[in-house]
Design a protein around this motif. Sequence first.
Motif, PDB file in Angstrom:
ATOM      1  N   SER A  91       0.836  -1.206   0.000  1.00 52.97           N
ATOM      2  CA  SER A  91       0.000   0.000   0.000  1.00 52.97           C
ATOM      3  C   SER A  91       0.866   1.249   0.000  1.00 52.97           C
ATOM      4  O   SER A  91       0.577   2.225  -0.711  1.00 52.97           O
ATOM      5  N   ALA A  92       1.934   1.246   0.800  1.00 52.68           N
ATOM      6  CA  ALA A  92       2.825   2.401   0.857  1.00 52.68           C
ATOM      7  C   ALA A  92       3.455   2.684  -0.500  1.00 52.68           C
ATOM      8  O   ALA A  92       3.501   3.839  -0.963  1.00 52.68           O
ATOM      9  N   LEU A  93       3.920   1.639  -1.170  1.00 52.16           N
ATOM     10  CA  LEU A  93       4.528   1.822  -2.487  1.00 52.16           C
ATOM     11  C   LEU A  93       3.509   2.334  -3.503  1.00 52.16           C
ATOM     12  O   LEU A  93       3.824   3.202  -4.335  1.00 52.16           O
ATOM     13  N   LEU A  94       2.295   1.804  -3.450  1.00 51.56           N
ATOM     14  CA  LEU A  94       1.270   2.210  -4.417  1.00 51.56           C
ATOM     15  C   LEU A  94       0.844   3.665  -4.205  1.00 51.56           C
ATOM     16  O   LEU A  94       0.618   4.405  -5.172  1.00 51.56           O
ATOM     17  N   VAL A  95       0.741   4.088  -2.957  1.00 51.29           N
ATOM     18  CA  VAL A  95       0.414   5.493  -2.680  1.00 51.29           C
ATOM     19  C   VAL A  95       1.550   6.400  -3.151  1.00 51.29           C
ATOM     20  O   VAL A  95       1.312   7.449  -3.778  1.00 51.29           O
ATOM     21  N   LEU A  96       2.786   6.008  -2.875  1.00 51.32           N
ATOM     22  CA  LEU A  96       3.927   6.778  -3.368  1.00 51.32           C
ATOM     23  C   LEU A  96       3.894   6.886  -4.890  1.00 51.32           C
ATOM     24  O   LEU A  96       4.225   7.937  -5.457  1.00 51.32           O
ATOM     25  N   ASP A  97       3.477   5.812  -5.545  1.00 45.66           N
ATOM     26  CA  ASP A  97       3.429   5.806  -7.005  1.00 45.66           C
ATOM     27  C   ASP A  97       2.387   6.792  -7.528  1.00 45.66           C
ATOM     28  O   ASP A  97       2.621   7.493  -8.514  1.00 45.66           O
ATOM     29  N   VAL A  98       1.224   6.848  -6.861  1.00 40.94           N
ATOM     30  CA  VAL A  98       0.193   7.814  -7.275  1.00 40.94           C
ATOM     31  C   VAL A  98       0.707   9.240  -7.075  1.00 40.94           C
ATOM     32  O   VAL A  98       0.531  10.108  -7.942  1.00 40.94           O
ATOM     33  N   VAL A  99       1.346   9.485  -5.933  1.00 37.11           N
ATOM     34  CA  VAL A  99       1.915  10.807  -5.670  1.00 37.11           C
ATOM     35  C   VAL A  99       2.932  11.163  -6.750  1.00 37.11           C
ATOM     36  O   VAL A  99       2.936  12.283  -7.291  1.00 37.11           O
ATOM     37  N   HIS A 100       3.773  10.213  -7.102  1.00 39.04           N
ATOM     38  CA  HIS A 100       4.819  10.421  -8.127  1.00 39.04           C
ATOM     39  C   HIS A 100       4.204  10.758  -9.481  1.00 39.04           C
ATOM     40  O   HIS A 100       4.591  11.730 -10.137  1.00 39.04           O
ATOM     41  N   ARG A 101       3.233   9.979  -9.923  1.00 38.92           N
ATOM     42  CA  ARG A 101       2.658  10.176 -11.261  1.00 38.92           C
ATOM     43  C   ARG A 101       1.750  11.387 -11.344  1.00 38.92           C
ATOM     44  O   ARG A 101       1.607  12.011 -12.392  1.00 38.92           O
ATOM     45  N   SER A 102       1.098  11.724 -10.231  1.00 35.49           N
ATOM     46  CA  SER A 102       0.148  12.849 -10.240  1.00 35.49           C
ATOM     47  C   SER A 102       0.839  14.201 -10.120  1.00 35.49           C
ATOM     48  O   SER A 102       0.285  15.225 -10.540  1.00 35.49           O
ATOM     49  N   GLY A 103       2.031  14.201  -9.532  1.00 34.15           N
ATOM     50  CA  GLY A 103       2.704  15.472  -9.274  1.00 34.15           C
ATOM     51  C   GLY A 103       2.084  16.250  -8.134  1.00 34.15           C
ATOM     52  O   GLY A 103       2.427  17.421  -7.901  1.00 34.15           O
ATOM     53  N   LYS A 104       1.187  15.591  -7.392  1.00 28.85           N
ATOM     54  CA  LYS A 104       0.527  16.243  -6.254  1.00 28.85           C
ATOM     55  C   LYS A 104       1.039  15.653  -4.946  1.00 28.85           C
ATOM     56  O   LYS A 104       1.591  14.555  -4.922  1.00 28.85           O
ATOM     57  N   THR A 105       0.815  16.380  -3.861  1.00 30.45           N
ATOM     58  CA  THR A 105       1.128  15.844  -2.543  1.00 30.45           C
ATOM     59  C   THR A 105      -0.018  14.955  -2.075  1.00 30.45           C
ATOM     60  O   THR A 105      -1.130  15.017  -2.622  1.00 30.45           O
TER      61      THR A 105
END
Length: 449
Positions: free
Chosen positions: A346-360
Amino acid sequence: MRKYFGTDGIRAVAGEAPLDKRTIFAVGVALARKLGAGAHVVLGMDTRESGEWIAATLIAGLSEGGATAEFAGVITTPAIAFLARKHGYAAGVVISASHNPWQDNGIKIFGGDGYKLPDAVELGIEAEIDAVLAEGPGARAQGPEGTALPEANEAFRREYIEFLLAAVPGISLDNKHVVIDCANGAASAVAPQLFVELKGTVDVTHASPDGRNINENCGATKPHIVAAEVKERGASVGFTFDGDADRAMFADEHGNVINGDAVMLVCARDLKARGLLKHDLVVATTMSNMGFEAALKRSGIGMLRAPVGDKYVLEEMQKNDASLGGEQSGHILFPALATTGDGLMSALLVLDVVHRSGKTLGELVADLKNFPQVIVNVKVREKKPLEGFPKIAAAIAAAEEELKDSGRVVIRYSGTEALARVMIEAESEEAMQRHSKAIADEIRAELGV
């Protein structure tokens, strides 16, 4: 009626029934008999001081029943599920009591497919446990004294880390600063090695287990601890796991706690945008907030509620072919990637969304407006049906009547602890507090310790 298994395995104070040596040994024999002659099992544990003797006793029981066990040492629960499936073991077993205090421990069992056992299978094992116990104490039924654990296969941990990284290809911290709270539990053996491979600043806290400090003022049941660390250190995001790391809670860049509902919202929107959210559906539980449901609806996403317990969420997901589900407490299920909840995943997947979205992370959940919700835990001496107590039933009925159009009332017993959980959700803070107190007071008066 269940005798040994709760909503997440067998759990009790270590050394007391059903986690006394005689019963643990019988569990091993019973499981071996159910699996069949020559069955091979993989077994791991969290960091509790009772883990070693429980594991040794269980392995002795498995051997008595004709099975063999390979020991993975201290490792997370989802790692055992992964290893059981990957290597074709007949079952995976974890010695852990998850978020419970160090005095408790437990036995979780996965099938060879990596999934938690259905209720019917657990009931069959319960019957076999009773049959073993009825055969009499015998020379070995108390559990052999001084049984040594086999040497741990350290390669298993590396396999699991490689599996996590492969599940989220290209994952990077983007030089962000993250804080990780390992709860002095099983994540302590995995998370530092996992996150050091990503590009960023990683502060690891509560990763020095001593057998008794698991979940002590840390971990997923106290997410405000990592949230405060994120704020103090000026970090971008924080993660905190429970004792066996099958769930995670988060903190955003402002030091706000981000729970399982918010994580599911982030992931559901991302999956929908990429055409990967099957049927535009998320499966949550009775404890998920109405504000979460409303936020999903605004994004064109439906929600179903399952009983509390990640295996019940998974069952509902399978019935409805859903690709995302979970619990407010941080169990998040991504069946396309794993067979059970996995906090590190879950931590990796959330980090991935943050990375791809450019949002915090804070920006991704900014529109989530939760209804006021309170959960009151009442320690009980026994778990009798609440409808059998007129004053408790009347307090519940009064809350349901007042809140029927503007809130929810969920009263249930914990499946892993001697607790009654009183959850009230309402538009009115005053009504929420008034009804939660009234119901909790009546339960305490009738059934409290």
